[in-house]
Design a protein around this motif. Sequence first.
Motif, PDB file in Angstrom:
ATOM      1  N   VAL A   1       0.841  -1.172   0.087  1.00  0.00           N
ATOM      2  CA  VAL A   1      -0.067   0.048   0.069  1.00  0.00           C
ATOM      3  C   VAL A   1       1.053   1.424   0.015  1.00  0.00           C
ATOM      4  O   VAL A   1       0.556   2.274  -0.571  1.00  0.00           O
ATOM      5  CB  VAL A   1      -0.908  -0.151   1.193  1.00  0.00           C
ATOM      6  N   THR A   2       2.034   1.322   0.640  1.00  0.00           N
ATOM      7  CA  THR A   2       2.929   2.327   0.682  1.00  0.00           C
ATOM      8  C   THR A   2       3.601   2.806  -0.605  1.00  0.00           C
ATOM      9  O   THR A   2       3.716   3.704  -0.937  1.00  0.00           O
ATOM     10  CB  THR A   2       4.087   2.264   1.741  1.00  0.00           C
ATOM     11  N   GLU A   3       3.859   1.585  -1.414  1.00  0.00           N
ATOM     12  CA  GLU A   3       4.501   1.789  -2.809  1.00  0.00           C
ATOM     13  C   GLU A   3       3.438   2.575  -3.587  1.00  0.00           C
ATOM     14  O   GLU A   3       3.874   3.155  -4.310  1.00  0.00           O
ATOM     15  CB  GLU A   3       5.027   0.502  -2.888  1.00  0.00           C
ATOM     16  N   LYS A   4       2.250   1.678  -3.544  1.00  0.00           N
ATOM     17  CA  LYS A   4       1.062   2.377  -4.533  1.00  0.00           C
ATOM     18  C   LYS A   4       0.812   3.602  -4.246  1.00  0.00           C
ATOM     19  O   LYS A   4       0.590   4.573  -4.816  1.00  0.00           O
ATOM     20  CB  LYS A   4      -0.128   1.567  -4.383  1.00  0.00           C
ATOM     21  N   THR A   5       0.833   4.158  -2.844  1.00  0.00           N
ATOM     22  CA  THR A   5       0.493   5.469  -2.343  1.00  0.00           C
ATOM     23  C   THR A   5       1.590   6.299  -2.879  1.00  0.00           C
ATOM     24  O   THR A   5       1.253   7.276  -3.314  1.00  0.00           O
ATOM     25  CB  THR A   5       0.182   5.680  -0.754  1.00  0.00           C
ATOM     26  N   LYS A   6       2.863   5.916  -2.738  1.00  0.00           N
ATOM     27  CA  LYS A   6       4.030   6.934  -3.133  1.00  0.00           C
ATOM     28  C   LYS A   6       3.893   6.675  -4.774  1.00  0.00           C
ATOM     29  O   LYS A   6       4.073   8.129  -5.261  1.00  0.00           O
ATOM     30  CB  LYS A   6       5.402   6.187  -3.016  1.00  0.00           C
ATOM     31  N   TYR A   7       3.413   5.945  -5.435  1.00  0.00           N
ATOM     32  CA  TYR A   7       3.474   5.866  -7.065  1.00  0.00           C
ATOM     33  C   TYR A   7       2.331   6.836  -7.433  1.00  0.00           C
ATOM     34  O   TYR A   7       2.334   7.773  -8.183  1.00  0.00           O
ATOM     35  CB  TYR A   7       3.113   4.748  -7.573  1.00  0.00           C
ATOM     36  N   LEU A   8       1.280   6.946  -6.617  1.00  0.00           N
ATOM     37  CA  LEU A   8      -0.136   7.736  -6.832  1.00  0.00           C
ATOM     38  C   LEU A   8       0.391   9.193  -6.584  1.00  0.00           C
ATOM     39  O   LEU A   8      -0.069  10.154  -7.422  1.00  0.00           O
ATOM     40  CB  LEU A   8      -0.999   7.526  -5.956  1.00  0.00           C
ATOM     41  N   LEU A   9       1.248   9.400  -5.573  1.00  0.00           N
ATOM     42  CA  LEU A   9       1.422  10.982  -5.267  1.00  0.00           C
ATOM     43  C   LEU A   9       2.487  11.230  -6.404  1.00  0.00           C
ATOM     44  O   LEU A   9       2.613  12.516  -6.707  1.00  0.00           O
ATOM     45  CB  LEU A   9       2.042  10.805  -3.704  1.00  0.00           C
ATOM     46  N   ASP A  10       3.246  10.618  -6.856  1.00  0.00           N
ATOM     47  CA  ASP A  10       4.465  11.164  -7.926  1.00  0.00           C
ATOM     48  C   ASP A  10       3.768  11.453  -9.039  1.00  0.00           C
ATOM     49  O   ASP A  10       4.008  12.415  -9.792  1.00  0.00           O
ATOM     50  CB  ASP A  10       5.347   9.872  -8.162  1.00  0.00           C
ATOM     51  N   TRP A  11       2.513  10.590  -9.520  1.00  0.00           N
ATOM     52  CA  TRP A  11       1.665  11.042 -10.641  1.00  0.00           C
ATOM     53  C   TRP A  11       1.119  12.362 -10.268  1.00  0.00           C
ATOM     54  O   TRP A  11       0.838  13.160 -11.327  1.00  0.00           O
ATOM     55  CB  TRP A  11       0.889  10.000 -11.079  1.00  0.00           C
ATOM     56  N   LEU A  12       0.298  12.517  -9.219  1.00  0.00           N
ATOM     57  CA  LEU A  12      -0.206  13.735  -8.910  1.00  0.00           C
ATOM     58  C   LEU A  12       0.721  14.936  -9.134  1.00  0.00           C
ATOM     59  O   LEU A  12       0.353  16.174  -9.353  1.00  0.00           O
ATOM     60  CB  LEU A  12      -0.749  13.745  -7.543  1.00  0.00           C
ATOM     61  N   GLN A  13       2.210  15.088  -8.581  1.00  0.00           N
ATOM     62  CA  GLN A  13       2.930  15.833  -8.569  1.00  0.00           C
ATOM     63  C   GLN A  13       3.130  16.180  -9.925  1.00  0.00           C
ATOM     64  O   GLN A  13       3.370  17.320 -10.551  1.00  0.00           O
ATOM     65  CB  GLN A  13       4.357  15.561  -8.000  1.00  0.00           C
ATOM     66  N   HIS A  14       3.116  15.245 -10.915  1.00  0.00           N
ATOM     67  CA  HIS A  14       3.438  15.462 -12.318  1.00  0.00           C
ATOM     68  C   HIS A  14       2.623  16.398 -13.004  1.00  0.00           C
ATOM     69  O   HIS A  14       2.510  16.948 -13.846  1.00  0.00           O
ATOM     70  CB  HIS A  14       3.665  14.301 -13.125  1.00  0.00           C
TER      71      HIS A  14
END
Length: 71
Positions: free
Chosen positions: A4-17
Motif C-alpha cells: 500500500v505504501t508503494e502504491k500510495t507513493k506512486y500515486l502521489l508522484d503522478w499527482l505531482q506531475h
Amino acid sequence: MASVTEKTKYLLDWLQHGYLLVQILTSAAFGQFAKALLLTYTHIPPIWIAPIWLGISSITLTVLVWAIGPT
C-alpha cells in the motif's frame, strides 16, 4: 505484489506531475492572453510580440513554481 505504501507513493508522484502540467498550461494561457491583448490594443511591431508573450509566460511559470508551488 506492491504494498500500500508503494502504491500510495506512486500515486502521489503522478499527482505531482499533474500539478506541474497545470502550472505549465496556466503560464501558456497567460502568455496567449497577453499576446491577444498586444495584437488587439497596441501598435507594437509584430517582431516584438513573440518575445513579450514568451517573457510573460516564463514569469508566470516562475511565480507559479516558486511562490505557489508545493513545499
